[in-house]
Design a protein around this motif. Structure first.
Motif, short mmCIF file in Angstrom:
data_model
loop_
_atom_site.label_atom_id
_atom_site.label_comp_id
_atom_site.label_asym_id
_atom_site.label_seq_id
_atom_site.Cartn_x
_atom_site.Cartn_y
_atom_site.Cartn_z
N VAL A 117 -6.85 -14.94 44.41
CA VAL A 117 -5.71 -14.51 43.51
C VAL A 117 -4.81 -15.83 43.25
O VAL A 117 -4.82 -16.60 44.18
N PRO A 118 -4.46 -15.95 42.22
CA PRO A 118 -4.58 -15.32 40.90
C PRO A 118 -5.55 -15.78 40.05
O PRO A 118 -5.59 -15.52 38.90
N TYR A 119 -6.66 -16.61 40.65
CA TYR A 119 -7.75 -17.05 39.70
C TYR A 119 -8.60 -16.14 39.19
O TYR A 119 -9.29 -16.10 38.40
N GLU A 143 -11.92 -3.60 38.98
CA GLU A 143 -12.18 -4.61 37.68
C GLU A 143 -11.82 -6.34 38.20
O GLU A 143 -10.64 -6.24 38.89
N LEU A 144 -12.62 -6.79 37.55
CA LEU A 144 -12.33 -8.33 37.94
C LEU A 144 -11.34 -8.81 37.01
O LEU A 144 -11.22 -8.26 35.80
N GLN A 145 -10.31 -9.57 37.47
CA GLN A 145 -9.32 -10.21 36.67
C GLN A 145 -9.06 -11.60 37.49
O GLN A 145 -9.59 -11.98 38.25
N GLY A 146 -8.05 -12.27 36.59
CA GLY A 146 -7.44 -13.66 37.46
C GLY A 146 -7.67 -14.57 36.26
O GLY A 146 -8.21 -14.55 34.84
N VAL A 147 -6.56 -15.53 36.22
CA VAL A 147 -6.52 -16.34 35.11
C VAL A 147 -7.76 -17.14 34.72
O VAL A 147 -7.85 -17.21 33.46
N ASP A 148 -8.26 -17.74 35.66
CA ASP A 148 -9.61 -18.68 35.35
C ASP A 148 -10.83 -17.69 34.95
O ASP A 148 -11.44 -18.17 34.01
N TYR A 149 -10.76 -16.64 35.52
CA TYR A 149 -11.78 -15.59 35.26
C TYR A 149 -11.67 -15.06 34.00
O TYR A 149 -12.74 -15.29 33.04
N GLU A 150 -10.47 -14.99 33.36
CA GLU A 150 -10.10 -14.37 31.81
C GLU A 150 -10.42 -15.69 31.01
O GLU A 150 -10.93 -15.29 29.92
N ILE A 151 -10.09 -16.61 31.43
CA ILE A 151 -10.43 -17.86 30.61
C ILE A 151 -11.91 -18.18 30.23
O ILE A 151 -12.20 -18.22 29.16
N VAL A 152 -12.43 -18.12 31.33
CA VAL A 152 -14.13 -18.39 31.19
C VAL A 152 -14.73 -17.25 30.49
O VAL A 152 -15.63 -17.34 29.31
N HIS A 186 -11.06 -29.14 32.76
CA HIS A 186 -11.17 -28.49 34.02
C HIS A 186 -10.40 -27.17 33.67
O HIS A 186 -9.77 -26.94 32.37
N LEU A 187 -10.23 -26.12 34.55
CA LEU A 187 -9.67 -24.79 34.26
C LEU A 187 -8.16 -24.81 34.64
O LEU A 187 -7.39 -24.79 33.90
N SER A 188 -7.91 -25.25 36.08
CA SER A 188 -6.83 -25.30 36.51
C SER A 188 -6.52 -26.29 37.32
O SER A 188 -7.32 -27.06 37.78
N ASN A 189 -5.22 -26.48 37.79
CA ASN A 189 -4.79 -27.70 38.63
C ASN A 189 -4.62 -26.99 40.29
O ASN A 189 -3.85 -25.85 40.23
N ASN A 190 -5.06 -27.49 41.18
CA ASN A 190 -5.06 -26.95 42.63
C ASN A 190 -4.11 -28.10 43.25
O ASN A 190 -4.16 -29.16 43.48
N ILE A 225 -2.80 -15.56 28.36
CA ILE A 225 -3.36 -15.59 29.70
C ILE A 225 -2.66 -16.37 30.82
O ILE A 225 -2.35 -15.75 31.82
N LEU A 226 -2.28 -17.52 30.35
CA LEU A 226 -1.39 -18.27 31.36
C LEU A 226 -0.10 -17.63 31.62
O LEU A 226 0.25 -17.34 32.79
N ASP A 227 0.56 -16.94 30.59
CA ASP A 227 1.72 -16.45 30.75
C ASP A 227 1.67 -15.18 31.74
O ASP A 227 2.45 -14.54 32.40
N LYS A 228 0.47 -14.35 31.39
CA LYS A 228 0.09 -13.08 32.26
C LYS A 228 0.30 -13.41 33.65
O LYS A 228 0.59 -12.52 34.59
N TYR A 229 -0.15 -14.68 34.07
CA TYR A 229 -0.51 -15.03 35.53
C TYR A 229 0.67 -16.29 35.97
O TYR A 229 0.30 -16.72 37.09
#
Length: 242
Positions: A30-32, A39-48, A100-104, A236-240
């Motif tokens: 979480v929250p990726y 149900e699957l969810q998450g910011v990077d999951y939804e982007i992909v 890339h998808l997100s910054n870690n 999607i970004l705002d959601k997470y």
């Protein structure tokens, strides 16, 4: 293999829509990417998922421990792995898109009743630090150090609860994942974090290295760049958002 290469080549022809299933693996994080109410969810999951939909692809997702996810994509049993840092070793068997998808950003979390000030790695001398199995944290020196103990736990939640119960002194956790989990557990008043990063890097959807997936990775990269300009991406970004 020949059929798969032909299918992928056809899918990359503009205007041609064919259904293609890709197997994508990852670890619940979480929250990726995570499962809630079945149900699957998450910011990077939804982007992909959104990018795949635009490409005419669908994905079969499987969540598993991180070590097994890496072995699955390395062996070719999976086509791609979600939210992985790029390293020299991993580039031998994975294809990383340039986008890339997100910054870690990985930081040290601590129990507020038992803080441990952090200045550099030697501040950890003699301490027990909670980690995730097979994570590199983008910091080879942290992984190689022998003057403190790294104790693995299967989830972010497990490491935070070990902190709370004084079973470990500190825990290295992705800042976004740690804060999201603290809010969900209602532990913001009990656990804090040091803002100085232990490590950082970019998170990718990486593909098993073969000729067909090189074309697929390039197509995914192009569509991801386009998607990042869309309202759907910002929603999607705002959601997470933290």
């Amino acid at each position: 293999m020949l059929y798969r290469r032909l299918l992928l080549s056809l899918l990359l022809i503009p205007g041609l829509s064919l259904a293609a299933n890709l197997k994508v693996v990852s670890e619940p994080w979480v929250p990726y990417i995570f499962e809630q109410d079945g149900e699957l969810q998450g910011v990077d999951y939804e982007i992909v998922q959104a990018v795949f939909r635009r490409m005419g692809y669908s994905a079969d997702w499987e969540l598993m421990p991180w070590k097994r996810a890496i072995l699955s994509v390395r062996s070719g049993r999976a086509d791609a792995i979600l939210d992985i840092l790029a390293t020299r070793e991993r580039r031998d068997y994975l294809i990383f898109p340039s986008e890339h998808l997100s910054n870690n950003v990985s930081v040290l979390f601590y129990a507020r009743k038992h803080p441990h000030p952090y200045a550099n790695l030697h501040s950890l001398t003699g301490l027990t630090v909670g980690v995730a199995p097979a994570y590199t944290y983008g910091n080879p020196a942290f992984i190689a150090a022998r003057f403190f103990t790294r104790e693995p736990a299967p989830t972010v939640e497990a490491n935070l609860l070990k902190l709370l119960n004084q079973r470990i002194d500190l825990a290295v956790i992705d800042k976004r994942a740690g804060l999201y989990t603290l809010r969900r557990l209602g532990l913001e008043a009990d656990i804090g974090f040091d803002p100085q990063p232990i490590g950082s890097g970019k998170l990718y959807l990486a593909f098993h290295r073969n000729t067909a997936n090189l074309e697929l990775s390039n197509a995914f990269n192009t569509e991801l760049e386009r998607f990042k300009q869309s309202d759907e991406y910002r929603q999607i970004l705002d959601k997470y958002a933290p």
